[in-house]
Design a protein around this motif. Structure first.
Motif, short mmCIF file in Angstrom:
data_model
loop_
_atom_site.label_atom_id
_atom_site.label_comp_id
_atom_site.label_asym_id
_atom_site.label_seq_id
_atom_site.Cartn_x
_atom_site.Cartn_y
_atom_site.Cartn_z
N GLU A 148 128.53 131.58 81.84
CA GLU A 148 129.85 132.65 81.07
C GLU A 148 130.00 133.13 82.56
OE1 GLU A 148 132.07 135.23 77.85
OE2 GLU A 148 130.78 133.18 77.47
N GLU A 169 133.01 133.66 85.23
CA GLU A 169 133.84 134.61 85.30
C GLU A 169 133.58 135.82 86.99
OE1 GLU A 169 132.79 137.38 82.01
OE2 GLU A 169 133.50 136.88 80.75
N ASN A 194 136.28 133.03 88.80
CA ASN A 194 137.12 133.33 88.31
C ASN A 194 137.88 134.40 89.31
OD1 ASN A 194 137.80 130.56 87.20
ND2 ASN A 194 136.40 131.77 84.89
N THR A 223 141.53 128.08 86.65
CA THR A 223 140.15 128.36 86.66
C THR A 223 138.54 127.94 85.93
OG1 THR A 223 141.32 129.83 84.67
CG2 THR A 223 139.60 129.91 83.85
N SER A 227 135.79 126.02 84.43
CA SER A 227 135.28 126.16 83.44
C SER A 227 133.57 126.14 83.86
CB SER A 227 135.53 124.83 82.65
OG SER A 227 134.83 124.40 82.47
N GLY A 237 145.99 124.96 84.51
CA GLY A 237 144.99 125.12 83.19
C GLY A 237 144.42 124.03 82.86
N GLY A 246 135.59 126.99 72.34
CA GLY A 246 136.26 127.19 73.20
C GLY A 246 137.51 126.24 73.80
N ASP A 297 140.18 128.68 78.84
CA ASP A 297 139.59 130.07 78.57
C ASP A 297 138.08 129.74 76.88
OD1 ASP A 297 138.74 132.20 77.18
OD2 ASP A 297 140.77 133.08 76.42
N ARG A 330 135.65 131.46 75.72
CA ARG A 330 136.05 132.60 74.96
C ARG A 330 136.85 132.05 72.82
NH1 ARG A 330 138.08 137.50 77.58
NH2 ARG A 330 139.38 136.27 78.40
N LYS A 380 145.14 135.93 71.27
CA LYS A 380 145.02 136.80 72.15
C LYS A 380 145.54 137.84 71.85
CE LYS A 380 146.14 132.79 75.81
NZ LYS A 380 146.84 132.26 76.94
#
Length: 593
Positions: free
Chosen positions: A127, A131, A134, A147, A149, A324, A410, A417, A419, A580
């Motif tokens: 993760e 991050e 990204n 983004t 994965s 996405g 997720g 995302d 999260r 969110k």
């Protein structure tokens, strides 16, 4: 075996899924003559739910048993097997440069020879690495929906770099699992366009991005001319193109086949599902569609491969950028064509989780067994009883006040995302069979609503999807298939056998490899450029010839149910916004670092 089949050609497709290996023996018409499955092992960490690990040795042994099982069932001579194709989950396989497995388990064994050398696709350990990636603004992000994965390979490789002794990391080579299988079969290191572009940050037209790898701390890959991840110039093959000289002597002995049997460049499992479904004609009300589909028609057909998770694949003549949604990828299956891939991280897995963690599930299993029913059928029958007793027109009306958001593991797309988390609104102090049944249907509905979200995102960005061609284990759940058609307001086409579509796609790779290998032999040399020019037309022709007709399920909801489903979808989208917002408020309050 009868004389009419003794000289017949066959192809073998091997599908390496999340929990098993399956091999299918297929003839040139697409008829499956034998199928054999072996379970594979997955290691979890009791202290870290993010960890999922497997073993290439275990997987390869399962492949050997499955292929030998097919030969034994069918009594087909290995000499009749003219081509072999592989697909697999997009998991990271790690070996040394001799092909020996290297452990990916954190701790003292990491980077040393060890059995557990596969970081499964579902593993979420990377993760922080994702991050970091990204935040780079690199061009590679443009081709994964903006983004990347943490399920993709580069974050996992970076995790290994960050946690492994540098001297051990330098001895590793890294494969997307489908490419490892062709390497193990042929000992040729050529990589597939599918794996590299879809999961390994290989950018269409320009290839590896030197600045990107240097920026994230993987400059060593650049310095060594990408030897650790393969695909030097000329080594990237498109689906079904022959890999090396075919099966090595060692691999042939392990699989029970003949050395030199052509091996087609591999695919990720979902893409093999696309291959084995989207060229199908279909029956509607018992009538078969008249014309075979053209390659252009493929752009209107969304292939959904629905098992533990679900992948959504769409092809287009030009690249379509969808926020996405992964892609656009160039040449993952057909040369000159682009693809996008949406997905749900947990679908079949979510259904099992929601059932097995309900207090009434043991009672449902007991009663289903007494009635000689599958537990899903038992619950569906109970739902129908509850609908009638409550005087409801539909199951949507029965469950209208129970809302489930499905991202328990997720969100893969279109929010991208990891999260995101699941939620349930409308719970009561009820642990009965009735509660179990309502929860089950609401879970199915949540999966269908998320499919609508993905399909809408694709169409809003420029695709024109008018049907879903669905394969995988979930295709057996006909009430769920009807929900997909009603919620998404498009027909759903189911393959002749939902369990065979992916293996069938892999067998098609073996057939194309055989045909190209025959031509190479006649020409006396390889002409990769010429092969690529003819690959799309040849492979699409094989798809049309080998794909059995499917069955069409049309949308059938009443106007009232349509209004309820549209309201459910509006609430589904609001749930995303609320989650969110709540997460942001908690972060701002300092609860989350």
């Amino acid at each position: 075996m009868g004389s009419d089949t003794s000289n017949k050609n066959y192809y073998i497709g091997v599908d390496v899924g999340t929990g098993s290996v399956r091999a299918s023996l297929v003839d040139p018409s697409g008829q499956v003559s034998a199928i054999c499955t072996q379970e594979t092992q997955t290691w979890r960490d009791a202290n870290d739910s993010r960890i999922f690990e497997q073993s290439t040795a275990d997987i390869w042994a399962g492949i050997g048993k499955s292929i030998r099982g097919c030969l034994q069932q069918s009594q087909v001579d290995p000499a009749q097997i003219k081509g072999l194709g592989f697909d697999a989950t997009c998991s990271l396989a790690v070996t040394d440069f001799e092909g020996e497995p290297v452990s990916v388990t954190k701790g003292q064994t990491l980077g040393k020879h060890g059995e557990r050398n596969v970081i499964l696709w579902a593993d979420h350990r990377a993760e922080k690495e994702a991050e970091l990636i990204n935040g780079t603004g690199s061009v590679v992000l443009d081709y994964v929906g903006g983004t990347m994965s943490l399920e993709m390979e580069v974050p996992k490789i970076l995790w290994l770099k960050n946690n492994m002794d540098p001297s051990l990391f330098s001895k590793c080579q890294f494969f997307d699992l489908p490419d490892f299988l062709t390497y193990q079969a042929t000992r040729d290191n050529a990589r597939s366009s599918c794996s590299l572009t879809c999961k390994c940050s290989y950018v269409p037209k320009s290839g590896w991005q030197k600045e990107f790898f240097n920026q994230i701390g993987l400059g060593e890959l650049v310095e060594r001319e990408y030897a650790q991840i393969g695909a030097k110039e000329g080594e990237v093959l498109i689906a079904g193109m022959p890999v090396g000289e075919g099966l090595s002597k060692k691999a042939a002995e392990e699989l029970g086949l003949l050395p030199g049997t052509p091996v087609g460049s591999a695919l990720i499992d979902a893409y093999a599902g696309w291959l084995g479904t989207v060229a199908a004609r279909y029956t509607k009300d018992g009538v078969l569609s008249e014309e075979a589909p053209s390659i252009a028609e493929s752009g209107h057909r969304l292939a959904a491969v629905a098992g533990t998770s679900t992948c959504h694949i769409v092809q287009s003549p030009e690249g379509v950028f969808v926020n996405g949604v992964w892609g656009p990828y160039k040449d993952p299956i057909l040369n000159g064509w682009w693809m996008n891939e949406g997905g749900q991280s947990s679908t079949g897995q979510l259904i099992d989780f929601m059932l097995k963690n309900h207090a009434a599930y043991p009672e449902a299993v007991k009663l289903a067994k007494e009635q000689d029913k599958n537990v899903h059928v038992f619950i569906q029958d109970l739902l129908e009883t509850l609908r009638k007793e409550g005087n409801h027109e539909t199951l949507t009306e029965l469950t209208k006040d129970l809302h489930i958001y499905p991202d328990f593991h997720g969100n893969r797309s279109p929010i991208a995302d990891p999260r995101m988390r699941g939620s349930i609104v409308g719970l009561q102090l009820d642990a009965s069979l009735t509660s179990l049944a309502l929860t089950y249907h609401a879970t199915l509905l949540s999966i269908a609503l998320q499919t609508r979200h993905i399909l809408a995102s694709l169409n809003d960005a420029g695709h024109n999807l008018t049907a879903i061609f669905l394969s995988g284990g979930q295709a057996r759940n006909l009430p769920l298939m009807q929900l997909f058609a009603d919620v998404c307001d498009v027909p759903v086409v189911l393959p002749k056998d939902c369990d065979q579509a992916v293996c069938l796609g892999s067998a098609m790779l073996g057939r194309l490899a055989h045909e190209f290998a025959q031509e190479e032999e006649e020409m006396g040399k390889k002409r990769i450029g010429e092969m690529k020019e003819r690959q799309a037309e040849r492979l699409w022709g094989i798809m049309v010839e080998m794909t059995p007709p499917g069955t069409l399920i049309a949308p059938s909801c009443t106007p009232k149910e349509k209004r309820l489903l549209d309201a459910k979808y509006k609430i589904f989208l609001e749930t995303i916004d609320i989650q969110k917002r709540w997460r942001k408020e908690m972060e701002e309050a300092g609860v989350v670092a």
